[in-house]
Design an enzyme around this catalytic site. Structure first.
Site, PDB file in Angstrom:
ATOM      1  N   GLU A  56       0.803  -1.228   0.000  1.00 30.71           N
ATOM      2  CA  GLU A  56       0.000   0.000   0.000  1.00 30.71           C
ATOM      3  C   GLU A  56       0.831   1.271   0.000  1.00 30.71           C
ATOM      4  OE1 GLU A  56      -0.796  -2.575   2.044  1.00 30.71           O
ATOM      5  OE2 GLU A  56      -2.819  -3.169   1.428  1.00 30.71           O
ATOM      6  N   HIS A 103     -10.776  -4.477  10.345  1.00 27.03           N
ATOM      7  CA  HIS A 103     -11.428  -4.303   9.044  1.00 27.03           C
ATOM      8  C   HIS A 103     -12.731  -3.511   9.123  1.00 27.03           C
ATOM      9  CE1 HIS A 103      -8.573  -7.360   7.867  1.00 27.03           C
ATOM     10  NE2 HIS A 103      -8.907  -7.202   6.604  1.00 27.03           N
TER      11      HIS A 103
END
Lengths: 375, 327
Positions: free
Chosen positions: B60, B129
């Site tokens: 990322e 998450h």
């Protein structure tokens, strides 16, 4: 194609030409081959392949950034320059050798130790000095400072203050040039301490995976601020790390400006022709502290002096003289011209106005939005 | 006009803008061959090819920074985070590079990039998450932050974000991808950034809601209407810059306000909106500004606990009744 890094000199323990550096408290790793005769021979050969104007241009630039930074240090000490000021003195052969091997429309990005790269890339000493002074005439209008120099005209894309932050950015610039189908290359400079950041590894992986024309130039000056490479990196052959990504790599003597230039030229060819990245580990040394506020207690005077014997400007001057490229009078002429250039830069910075107060709120957005406005 | 899901609306925006401008490319984890972890990028690889739609390694920080560099060199990247939870690894490049580049270069290098992906809670995916982190990104000058709540808004705002010359954080809601609504099929349909939308008009209380909380607020308004309370529901749509004027106008009319959000209450978007209302419309308030936020805990896994952590219709109804002094 892959070029193996030459064996670092510390593996040549029996070689009498390798100087032994006191391990305590300084912990620098050994310099690349200190066999002066071999270095001279190599330089002679490199010199002979270049025209006089190029050689003089390179030398002039090295002296210019050295004197420029000496002046910047002075201005910093007298309070004209604020914040951080990271000097490059001792490392000039790297930026100038590498940038001499690319075109004006190629890109360069580097860290916060950037004055030399900015000037070498074609920015005026005036705009760089005025930026250091925090003046409106600075390359970033006084908003960036020492660590954030930019110039769109010469494709110098900063000037980045977070260690390794520029590595993914440079990878993206290389991605863009390939996407657009140009043959421009991107030089990405960073210190050896950046190699411990994930950003370095993530970038090298993407660069080889997607064949991006980025040349990663690790300026190994052996210290990340006050922490020696030995205390910070488990495996210190940085060029060898390229193997993990199947990237071509070379180990380069960073005190020899023409060696840096030639290694960069080889990398540029790979990048232009085949969109391939390269990692260069350029072994160099910074003669000054990490920044102007560095106490310097992590290395010995003797260690610094040892490296100063291989001052890149002195080494290059000696070759130029020996080969009859420049006479004593011409050396003096260059010094005089540089002095004038630096004085002009200082004068420009002194005379340049402070940024207007309204500048505080400009350039936050390229497309400022008035909330609630429907167009 | 056609009725499509939020997922399809986003897909249309991506497709149309990529066809419109060849400098736009899409990059992220599983966006190409897999067609998106949430299928937002379905069909794009097949139509636009692998130069424009690029699968990345799980890296990322690396691909966010690559996007910023590419934007500096003239491209218009769309960087997808599989979820914004993973953008946390990339915050150095979003904040230190994208948000500040134009300013610290004295106006020379703009960064036209969109960072997009699902945000907020999903269905029982637990602590790492299920995070609504819009307040982080909204904090930084230089970034724009967008959170759509309907398919039409999603399409119109995403198209504007892609055309915008600044870095835009575009946060979709994982639970809302299947929500349906009418969406224009005009390729020039856009919705300007920075404009709030009055999702329902009312006179007695204002509910400011964004993203997942918008449908909840509308349901709450239905319930309250039965109880004789007329609610105005305002969706800012863009968190930065914030269309505070539309909110103030409503507050000056209703004199009561509830701010609903999925994220944690501390130092959040509702705190900022509440503060601005206090500063600029204090004399119009008949009750203290009331916030309804996600529980101040990491998201639990167990279904019953997760339900307790996310604000629902009942809490919004209770809060409105409170500011209306009905209980």
């Amino acid at each position: 194609m892959r070029k193996r890094a030459p064996e670092p000199s510390r593996r040549q323990a029996g070689d009498k030409s390798v100087a032994v550096i006191d391990e305590e408290p300084g912990e620098a790793i050994d310099s690349p081959s200190l066999d002066q005769e071999a270095v001279k021979e190599a330089q002679k050969e490199r010199l002979s392949g270049l025209d006089r104007a190029t050689l003089i241009g390179i030398y002039h630039e090295m002296v210019l950034v050295r004197r420029f930074e000496e002046k910047a240090a002075e201005a910093y000490s007298s309070g004209k320059i604020g914040g951080f000021c990271h000097l490059y003195i001792g490392q000039e052969a790297v930026a100038i050798g590498a940038i001499s091997a690319i075109r004006k429309d190629d890109y360069a990005l580097t860290s916060y130790r950037e004055h030399a790269h900015a000037i070498a890339k074609g920015m005026t000493p005036e705009s760089v000095m005025a930026e250091l002074y925090g003046k409106a005439g600075g390359c970033s209008k006084g908003k960036g400072g020492s660590m954030h120099m930019f110039d769109r005209e010469v494709n110098f894309l900063g000037g980045h203050g977070i260690v390794a932050g520029q590595i993914p950015l440079a990878t993206g610039v290389a991605f863009a040039t390939k996407y657009k189908g140009t043959d421009q290359v991107t030089l990405c400079f960073f210190g050896e301490a950046a190699v411990n950041q994930g950003a370095f590894h993530e970038s090298l992986n993407m660069a080889q995976l997607w064949k991006l024309p980025c040349i990663y130039i690790c300026e190994n000056n052996q210290y990340g601020m006050g922490t020696s490479l030995k205390r910070a990196m488990s495996f210190q052959d940085i060029a060898e790390k390229a193997r993990a990504y199947e990237i071509a790599a070379e180990f380069v003597d960073g005190m020899d400006v023409l060696a840096v230039r030639e290694a960069t030229q080889r990398a540029v060819e790979r990048a232009r022709k085949d969109y391939l990245p390269t990692l260069l580990e350029v072994r160099t040394y910074r003669f000054m502290g990490h920044s102007m506020s560095d106490p310097g207690n992590y290395r010995t005077r003797a260690e610094i002096e040892q490296h100063q014997e291989r001052d890149p400007i002195k080494l290059f001057a000696a070759s130029l003289k020996e080969e009859g490229v420049l006479s004593d009078a011409e050396f003096k002429e260059i010094e005089a011209k540089v002095k004038e250039q630096v004085e002009r830069a200082v004068q420009f910075a002194e005379d340049s106005p402070l940024p207007a107060a309204e500048e505080l709120f400009t350039d936050v957005y390229a497309n400022p939005i008035v909330p609630g406005k429907r167009d | 006009m056609a009725v499509v899901t939020m997922r399809e609306a986003l897909n249309q925006a991506l497709r149309e803008e990529m066809l419109r401008d060849e400098n736009v490319f899409l990059m992220g984890e599983e966006v190409a061959a897999y067609e998106g972890a949430y299928k937002v990028t379905k069909g794009l690889l097949a139509e636009l090819g692998d130069k424009r739609v690029i699968d990345t390694p799980i890296t990322e920080l690396g691909f966010a920074g690559l996007g910023v560099g590419a934007a500096m060199a003239g491209l218009r990247p769309i960087i997808e985070f599989m979820t914004f939870n993973f953008s946390i690894l990339a915050t150095d490049q979003i904040i230190n590079s994208a948000a500040k580049m134009l300013y610290m270069s004295g106006g020379q290098f703009k960064v036209p990039i969109v960072f997009r992906g699902p945000s907020g809670s999903a269905f029982q995916v637990s602590s790492q998450h299920s995070q609504a982190i819009e307040s982080w990104f909204s904090y930084f000058p230089g970034l724009k932050v967008v959170m759509p709540s309907t398919p039409a808004d999603a399409k119109g705002l995403l198209k504007s974000a892609i055309r915008d010359d600044d870095p835009v954080i575009f946060m979709e809601q994982e639970r809302m991808y299947g929500n349906k609504g009418e969406v224009s099929d005009d390729v020039e349909f856009t919705i300007p950034l920075g404009v709030a939308d009055i999702k329902r008009e009312g006179t007695d209380a204002t509910i400011v809601a964004r993203s997942l909380m918008v449908p909840m607020a509308l349901k709450a308004a239905d319930v309250l209407e039965q109880q004789g309370v007329s609610c105005e529901v305002i969706d800012p749509r863009t968190i930065r810059p914030l269309d505070i004027e539309t909110i103030l106008k409503s507050v000056k009319k209703t004199n009561r306000v509830v701010i609903a959000e999925e994220s944690h209450p501390y130092f959040g978007v509702s705190a900022e909106i509440g503060s601005q209302i206090m500063e600029r419309a204090f004399d119009y308030l008949d009750a203290s500004v009331r916030r309804v936020s996600g529980a101040d805990v990491p998201m639990p896994y167990a279904k019953n606990l997760e339900e307790l952590a996310i604000p629902g219709v009942d809490q919004i109804v209770a809060a409105v009744r409170e500011v209306a002094y009905l209980d």
